[in-house]
Write a protein that holds these residues in place. Structure first.
Motif, PDB file in Angstrom:
ATOM      1  N   UNK A  46       0.817  -1.198   0.000  1.00 53.45           N
ATOM      2  CA  UNK A  46       0.000   0.000   0.000  1.00 53.45           C
ATOM      3  C   UNK A  46       0.860   1.261   0.000  1.00 53.45           C
ATOM      4  N   UNK A  47       2.049   1.255   0.663  1.00 52.17           N
ATOM      5  CA  UNK A  47       2.867   2.464   0.613  1.00 52.17           C
ATOM      6  C   UNK A  47       3.542   2.633  -0.742  1.00 52.17           C
ATOM      7  N   UNK A  48       3.338   1.672  -1.638  1.00 48.36           N
ATOM      8  CA  UNK A  48       3.743   1.868  -3.021  1.00 48.36           C
ATOM      9  C   UNK A  48       3.011   3.017  -3.688  1.00 48.36           C
ATOM     10  N   UNK A  49       1.919   3.501  -3.083  1.00 45.73           N
ATOM     11  CA  UNK A  49       1.239   4.693  -3.592  1.00 45.73           C
ATOM     12  C   UNK A  49       2.252   5.816  -3.761  1.00 45.73           C
ATOM     13  N   UNK A  57      -1.548  -1.758  -8.182  1.00 40.92           N
ATOM     14  CA  UNK A  57      -2.668  -2.399  -8.863  1.00 40.92           C
ATOM     15  C   UNK A  57      -2.659  -3.913  -8.671  1.00 40.92           C
ATOM     16  N   UNK A  58      -1.521  -4.490  -8.277  1.00 42.81           N
ATOM     17  CA  UNK A  58      -1.429  -5.940  -8.080  1.00 42.81           C
ATOM     18  C   UNK A  58      -1.892  -6.357  -6.686  1.00 42.81           C
ATOM     19  N   UNK A  59      -2.239  -5.412  -5.817  1.00 40.85           N
ATOM     20  CA  UNK A  59      -2.823  -5.784  -4.532  1.00 40.85           C
ATOM     21  C   UNK A  59      -4.223  -6.365  -4.754  1.00 40.85           C
ATOM     22  N   UNK A  60      -4.762  -6.968  -3.714  1.00 41.40           N
ATOM     23  CA  UNK A  60      -6.087  -7.570  -3.812  1.00 41.40           C
ATOM     24  C   UNK A  60      -7.138  -6.509  -4.151  1.00 41.40           C
ATOM     25  N   UNK A  61      -8.229  -6.957  -4.706  1.00 43.34           N
ATOM     26  CA  UNK A  61      -9.335  -6.065  -5.010  1.00 43.34           C
ATOM     27  C   UNK A  61      -9.903  -5.476  -3.709  1.00 43.34           C
ATOM     28  N   UNK A  62     -10.333  -4.220  -3.782  1.00 42.89           N
ATOM     29  CA  UNK A  62     -10.925  -3.585  -2.616  1.00 42.89           C
ATOM     30  C   UNK A  62     -10.134  -2.368  -2.162  1.00 42.89           C
ATOM     31  N   UNK A 114      -5.687   3.382  -1.489  1.00 39.30           N
ATOM     32  CA  UNK A 114      -5.896   2.836  -2.835  1.00 39.30           C
ATOM     33  C   UNK A 114      -7.210   2.061  -2.878  1.00 39.30           C
ATOM     34  N   UNK A 115      -7.878   2.166  -4.003  1.00 40.44           N
ATOM     35  CA  UNK A 115      -9.071   1.371  -4.296  1.00 40.44           C
ATOM     36  C   UNK A 115      -8.820   0.618  -5.589  1.00 40.44           C
ATOM     37  N   UNK A 116      -8.722  -0.708  -5.500  1.00 41.59           N
ATOM     38  CA  UNK A 116      -8.490  -1.543  -6.671  1.00 41.59           C
ATOM     39  C   UNK A 116      -9.821  -2.109  -7.171  1.00 41.59           C
ATOM     40  N   UNK A 117     -10.118  -1.825  -8.451  1.00 41.36           N
ATOM     41  CA  UNK A 117     -11.326  -2.310  -9.096  1.00 41.36           C
ATOM     42  C   UNK A 117     -10.948  -2.844 -10.472  1.00 41.36           C
ATOM     43  N   UNK A 512      15.033   8.704  13.576  1.00 40.68           N
ATOM     44  CA  UNK A 512      13.613   8.654  13.235  1.00 40.68           C
ATOM     45  C   UNK A 512      13.004   7.400  13.853  1.00 40.68           C
ATOM     46  N   UNK A 513      11.905   7.583  14.545  1.00 40.86           N
ATOM     47  CA  UNK A 513      11.123   6.467  15.071  1.00 40.86           C
ATOM     48  C   UNK A 513       9.712   6.572  14.512  1.00 40.86           C
ATOM     49  N   UNK A 514       9.148   5.424  14.113  1.00 41.08           N
ATOM     50  CA  UNK A 514       7.823   5.476  13.511  1.00 41.08           C
ATOM     51  C   UNK A 514       6.959   4.283  13.855  1.00 41.08           C
ATOM     52  N   UNK A 515       5.653   4.531  13.830  1.00 44.15           N
ATOM     53  CA  UNK A 515       4.650   3.469  13.971  1.00 44.15           C
ATOM     54  C   UNK A 515       3.546   3.727  12.962  1.00 44.15           C
ATOM     55  N   UNK A 516       3.030   2.646  12.403  1.00 42.66           N
ATOM     56  CA  UNK A 516       1.965   2.796  11.420  1.00 42.66           C
ATOM     57  C   UNK A 516       1.143   1.528  11.308  1.00 42.66           C
ATOM     58  N   UNK A 517      -0.007   1.657  10.691  1.00 40.00           N
ATOM     59  CA  UNK A 517      -0.868   0.502  10.512  1.00 40.00           C
ATOM     60  C   UNK A 517      -1.366   0.468   9.073  1.00 40.00           C
ATOM     61  N   UNK A 518      -1.326  -0.704   8.464  1.00 37.02           N
ATOM     62  CA  UNK A 518      -1.861  -0.931   7.119  1.00 37.02           C
ATOM     63  C   UNK A 518      -3.134  -1.757   7.244  1.00 37.02           C
ATOM     64  N   UNK A 519      -4.179  -1.307   6.546  1.00 35.81           N
ATOM     65  CA  UNK A 519      -5.489  -1.949   6.680  1.00 35.81           C
ATOM     66  C   UNK A 519      -6.043  -2.277   5.291  1.00 35.81           C
TER      67      UNK A 519
END
Length: 521
Positions: A46-49, A57-62, A114-117, A512-519
């Protein structure tokens, strides 16, 4: 005395890039997943955006969403090595100086969506693409003190010339400017710079191997520069006494400038998959950016220097018993001496030019060029086994072609070269561990470097983990540290009849310190 006034003016050019992992004016640490690998140019994530939009575009649909927070802490250090005029500072009579700047970006957010359709991927991202914090130098910078020290020497020489014309000591006594060029002053500077970015675009999957992306990023730059030089004293005489003795702050200088501007960055990307390999390339066009200043500045004028000196001379001579007429005649004779008028004329002419050169980009209502460079990135990802991913990337920033104020960009040898390597390993279905390296090399020259705005080449190492919270959510935690080289410069400085060597060593520290969540949903 004109150069003293320029000391505060030039403070304003300090550019803050606390959050930067990338080019001279570009942030590339746009996700926590990147922080833990430092090489994401060919990822399918998703961070490929930001890093590889064609591959998303190769991620799952949705729907796919990435929320990221980073904390950045940076220190800047400039060491000036044995500049002899620094010994004239009455509060610190040594030849060496160290100036420390501290910068933080406690909340550096970024979002990718991203929204894959079908064969299409609709994408958007928000982040801080440049700047990223504020930097403060509590005691100013070496270049400020250098100017003040040279000015003090010139002011004492002028005092001696005036006294020679008067035939009595007045301005060159130890109670006034003196003859040694001693000085003192208080200075401070702070810069704050954020380049906010919002990108939108779409990727199209031609088949199972090739995809492409086209999009645009809007950039909103918001900057503020604040600084001052106060309580300037040459010898034992406050400078205001010869500028406007009725106002104790007449020699103080203060700059408070807000700058803002909007630009747009077209973006193209392509991705190619074959077997266990994935290759990607992205090109970001140059962002034409013009910053407009809204400023409330205070700079003293030396236009009435001769008149103020005359009043001071007359007052002192009358105290010594001369009549007002005799005192005025003596002052006029001294100040119209060709040697004195030549010195004061040069000061006034130099001051007017210096004001224009040094404050032109911060004049109220002025627009200046501040382009973001075009960027070419290429990357590869290899998956030797399903659990292991190896990444490599290369970036080139066209910094020399990105127009800056007074064509400062042309003083670079070339653009920035950057390369990276990273790896991810799925320890089990819930935990991924990763590490990476990034090297950044700028095309720096001595002419480009100055303590008001500098970068130095670096190496960064990072690591972290991704924890699968559920089948649709993943937590990223990362830390990376940047090791900066030291750039040494040696610039000749002409002072009177002699040429002095002004040396400066530049370096930084960055964490640099970071936290993140991918959904996924």
């Amino acid at each position: 005395m004109n150069k003293t006034k320029l000391a505060i003016i030039t403070m304003a050019v300090v550019a803050v890039q606390a959050a930067q992992a990338g080019g001279i004016s570009t942030n590339t640490n746009m996700s926590v997943a990147f922080d833990r690998t430092l090489s994401h140019d060919a990822v399918i994530a998703i961070d490929g955006v930001y890093f590889n939009p064609a591959g998303v575009v190769y991620l799952n649909q949705g729907y796919h969403l990435s929320l990221n927070w980073q904390y950045v802490k940076q220190q800047r250090q400039i060491d000036n090595v044995y500049y002899p005029l620094f010994t004239h500072n009455t509060e610190n009579p040594t030849a060496n100086r160290s100036f420390h700047g501290h910068a933080t970006a406690p909340v550096l957010p970024s979002i990718q969506f991203a929204l894959n359709r079908g064969k299409l991927s609709y994408q958007a991202a928000v982040g801080v693409g440049g700047g990223g914090g504020k930097c403060t130098f509590d005691n100013g910078l070496g270049s400020f003190e250098k100017i003040v020290s040279e000015t003090a020497l010139a002011a004492s020489a002028l005092a001696q010339a005036v006294d020679a014309g008067l035939g009595i000591p007045m301005f060159s006594t130890t109670q006034a400017f003196g003859k040694e060029g001693t000085y003192s002053a208080k200075s401070f500077m702070r810069g704050r710079q954020y380049y906010y970015g919002l990108s939108v675009g779409a990727a199209y999957k031609f088949n199972g191997n090739v995809s492409a992306f086209a999009g645009v990023r809007g950039v909103y730059a918001l900057c503020n520069y604040y600084g001052y030089v106060r309580d300037i004293k040459v010898g034992n005489m406050p400078l205001y006494q010869v500028l406007d003795p009725t106002k104790t702050g007449s020699a103080d200088m203060e700059l408070n400038s807000d700058q803002s501007g909007i630009g747009f960055t077209p973006i193209l990307s392509i991705d190619y998959k074959t077997g266990r390999w994935n290759f990607a390339a992205k090109y970001e066009f140059k962002t034409r950016l013009r910053l407009k200043s809204t400023s409330v500045n205070q700079f003293p004028s030396i236009g009435n220097l001769s008149g103020n000196l005359s009043k001071a001379i007359v007052a002192n001579l009358m105290k010594a018993g001369l009549s007002p007429e005799a005192a005025l005649n003596k002052a006029t004779t001294a100040l119209t001496d060709p040697k004195v008028t030549a010195v004061m004329g040069a000061l006034k002419q130099g001051f007017d030019k210096g004001i224009t050169d040094a404050t032109g980009e911060y004049a109220n209502g002025k627009k200046i060029p501040a382009d973001l460079p075009a960027i070419l990135t290429v990357g590869a990802q290899y998956t030797p086994i399903d659990q292991l991913r190896l990444n490599a990337g290369f970036h080139y920033y066209f910094d020399k072609q990105a127009r800056q104020y007074n064509e400062h960009n042309k003083q670079l040898d070339r653009g920035t070269i950057e390369y990276s390597f990273g790896t991810e390993y799925d320890a089990n279905k819930w935990l991924t561990v990763s590490a990476g390296y990034q090297g950044t090399n700028y095309g720096l020259t001595d002419a480009y470097m100055n303590d008001k705005s500098f970068v130095v080449s670096s190496s960064s190492v990072g690591g972290g983990v991704a924890v699968r919270l559920s089948h649709k959510a993943r937590l990223n935690v990362a830390y990376f540290h940047t090791f900066y080289t030291t750039k040494k410069t040696d610039t000749p400085s002409v002072v009177g009849q002699q040429t002095l060597s002004y040396k400066a060593d530049y370096t930084r520290k960055n964490d640099v310190f970071g936290m993140g969540v991918d959904i996924d949903f």
